[in-house]
Design an enzyme around this catalytic site. Structure first.
Site, short mmCIF file in Angstrom:
data_model
loop_
_atom_site.label_atom_id
_atom_site.label_comp_id
_atom_site.label_asym_id
_atom_site.label_seq_id
_atom_site.Cartn_x
_atom_site.Cartn_y
_atom_site.Cartn_z
N PRO A 285 0.82 -1.21 0.00
CA PRO A 285 0.00 0.00 0.00
C PRO A 285 0.86 1.26 0.00
O PRO A 285 1.90 1.32 0.65
CB PRO A 285 -0.79 -0.10 1.31
CG PRO A 285 0.04 -0.96 2.20
CD PRO A 285 0.90 -1.83 1.34
N GLY A 286 0.43 2.26 -0.75
CA GLY A 286 1.12 3.55 -0.77
C GLY A 286 0.18 4.66 -0.30
O GLY A 286 0.20 5.06 0.86
N TYR A 327 -4.22 14.62 -13.58
CA TYR A 327 -5.42 13.82 -13.82
C TYR A 327 -6.68 14.47 -13.27
O TYR A 327 -7.58 13.78 -12.80
CB TYR A 327 -5.31 12.36 -13.35
CG TYR A 327 -4.10 11.91 -12.58
CD1 TYR A 327 -3.13 11.14 -13.20
CD2 TYR A 327 -3.95 12.22 -11.23
CE1 TYR A 327 -2.03 10.68 -12.49
CE2 TYR A 327 -2.85 11.77 -10.52
CZ TYR A 327 -1.89 10.99 -11.16
OH TYR A 327 -0.82 10.54 -10.46
N CYS A 353 3.12 29.47 -15.16
CA CYS A 353 2.61 30.00 -16.43
C CYS A 353 2.06 28.89 -17.32
O CYS A 353 2.66 28.51 -18.32
CB CYS A 353 3.72 30.76 -17.15
SG CYS A 353 4.32 32.10 -16.12
N GLU A 354 0.94 28.34 -16.90
CA GLU A 354 0.22 27.28 -17.62
C GLU A 354 -1.24 27.39 -17.20
O GLU A 354 -1.52 27.50 -16.01
CB GLU A 354 0.67 25.87 -17.16
CG GLU A 354 2.09 25.50 -17.41
CD GLU A 354 2.33 24.94 -18.80
OE1 GLU A 354 1.36 24.63 -19.52
OE2 GLU A 354 3.52 24.83 -19.15
#
Ligand SMILES: *Cc1c(COP(=O)(O)O)cnc(C)c1O
Length: 425
Positions: A285-286, A327, A353-354
């Protein structure tokens, strides 16, 4: 004093309207260490681990924290001291696990693209197991082991191909993705592994995806894996352990994943019924161990009202919190202290800057410039995915343990970022 727990975040609570991690006021941490700042609760990490430990009580099991979720040394130390092993996916993670005090035998090595150098190093430190993802990798690993005069312990990661229609969120346990050995090839791959001089078969492995919030995919996958265990053992190859991967989800936005102990009660009911309950188990598990044990503190820089949207510009950005940009993920966002102003609807955005640099969309917040916010569920896949895009230094990190705080990572400076570069002229 009134204490209101923060939903989904054990060990975080509002006390008289101010957000605390355990006994530490988050405003104080932001003042002392600046923002953006990641704050982790050791108590929350251990509570998440305890749910798995309860699920495995009386069983033979090893919990290997999948450290790509958050690989900061201080975080790894908490899990190492609590008795966890580690699931790694690179040579870099291997060195981190060792630096945090892990023993080689408590580390398992996953991933589709291990290099020969990574394999050599893993053999040198006495790795517990390689989770091999292809037949080509079996050949290379055997070669490397023979050259080193060693025998590599291997599991094969199988792809259980759990039905996508009922569980579309599963992203790694399906035909047509790059992970694991196909169901139909499994016995063949094990026969190949058993015949190679540098390998010793020790187990079987699967990992079906991430942020899984239902039981069924796990129960389905367990049946498929046990079918494979039977087929492999019928071919005369004994499997010492069954590694069932990670992937259990957390509550980001009202999600209700099963608790780890409840899930494993169901899985063990199946295992017992099929006669596998006394096997050695491993899990990886993470997210579910660290995701809701961490928040990211950020300061409101500017409010920017507009005709179509109001923007709340904060000092954390997609380089610190990449999941929304990557995502379209959701993170809760709450003020560190409850203000009296009228809430307005904002898109919470960073300075990068996106246009993809957003942290939350259409959030009702009562804020003004200079206020502090906590971005929730920020323990997993945030700092470990952070970058220096826009030459932004990575954030600092603090671990809270009761009333004590540990600065486990200093804020990265511009000099740190340029250290490895050489001017061309
Ligand atoms: C990422 C990963 C995990 C952990 O997944 P979580 O969703 O964070 O629990 C476990 N095993 C393997 C092989 C992985 O790649």
């Amino acid at each position: 004093m009134t204490t209101t727990p923060l939903p989904g975040h054990p060990h975080f609570a509002l006390r008289d309207g101010e957000l605390f991690a355990e006994h530490v006021r988050l405003q104080d941490l932001a003042r002392d260490h600046g923002t953006p700042l990641f704050v982790y609760s050791k108590g929350a990490m251990l509570a998440a681990l305890a749910a798995y430990q309860r699920g495995f009580a009386g069983r033979k099991a090893q919990i290997c924290y999948a450290m790509k979720a958050n690989s900061s040394l201080g975080v790894l130390q908490v899990f190492a001291q609590a008795g966890c092993g580690f699931d790694i996916v690179s040579g870099g993670e291997l060195e981190r696990a060792l630096a945090a005090g892990a023993k080689g035998g408590d580390i398992i090595f996953s991933g589709v693209g291990k290099t020969r150098a990574e394999m050599r190093r893993a053999l040198e430190i006495g790795i517990g197991c390689f989770n091999v993802e292809s037949e080509a990798e079996l050949e290379v690993l055997s070669e490397v082991a023979v050259a080193a005069g060693q025998v590599a312990p291997v599991s094969i990661r199988v792809n259980p191909d759990v039905d996508p229609k009922t569980h579309p969120y599963i992203s790694t346990g399906l035909k047509g993705n790059k992970f694991g050995v196909a169901h139909e090839r499994t016995v063949h791959a094990y026969q190949r592994a058993a015949s190679l001089p540098g390998l010793k078969v020790v187990g079987i492995d699967c990992h079906i995806g991430s942020q899984i919030t239902e039981d069924e995919p796990y129960l389905d996958a367990m049946d498929r894996v046990l079918d494979l265990v039977q087929a492999v053992e019928a071919a005369g190859i004994a499997l010492h352990h069954i590694d069932f991967g990670g992937g259990l989800g957390i509550n980001y936005n009202g999600d209700q994943p099963p608790a780890a102990d409840a899930l494993w009660a169901k899985l063990f009911a199946k295992l017992d019924a099929r006669g596998f309950g006394d096997r050695q188990f491993m899990i990886e598990p993470g997210r579910s161990l660290i995701g809701n044990a961490g928040v990211c503190l950020t300061e409101v820089l500017y409010l920017k009202p507009g005709e179509q949207k109001n923007f709340c510009v904060v000092d954390a950005a997609m380089n610190d919190l990449p999941r929304p940009a990557m995502y379209q993920a959701y993170h809760g966002i709450v003020p560190l202290s409850r203000g009296g102003d009228q809430p307005q609807t904002y898109d919470v955005v960073g300075p990068v800057c996106e246009s993809g640099d957003w942290i939350g969309r259409d959030r009702a917040l009562a804020v003004k410039a200079g206020d502090l916010l906590a971005v929730l569920s920020a323990g997993a896949y945030c700092m470990s995915m952070a970058s220096n895009y826009n030459t932004r230094g990575r954030a600092a990190e603090v671990l809270v343990d009761g009333a004590r705080t540990y600065l486990i990572r200093e804020r990265e400076t511009a000099a740190d970022q340029m250290r490895l570069e050489r001017p061309a002229f």
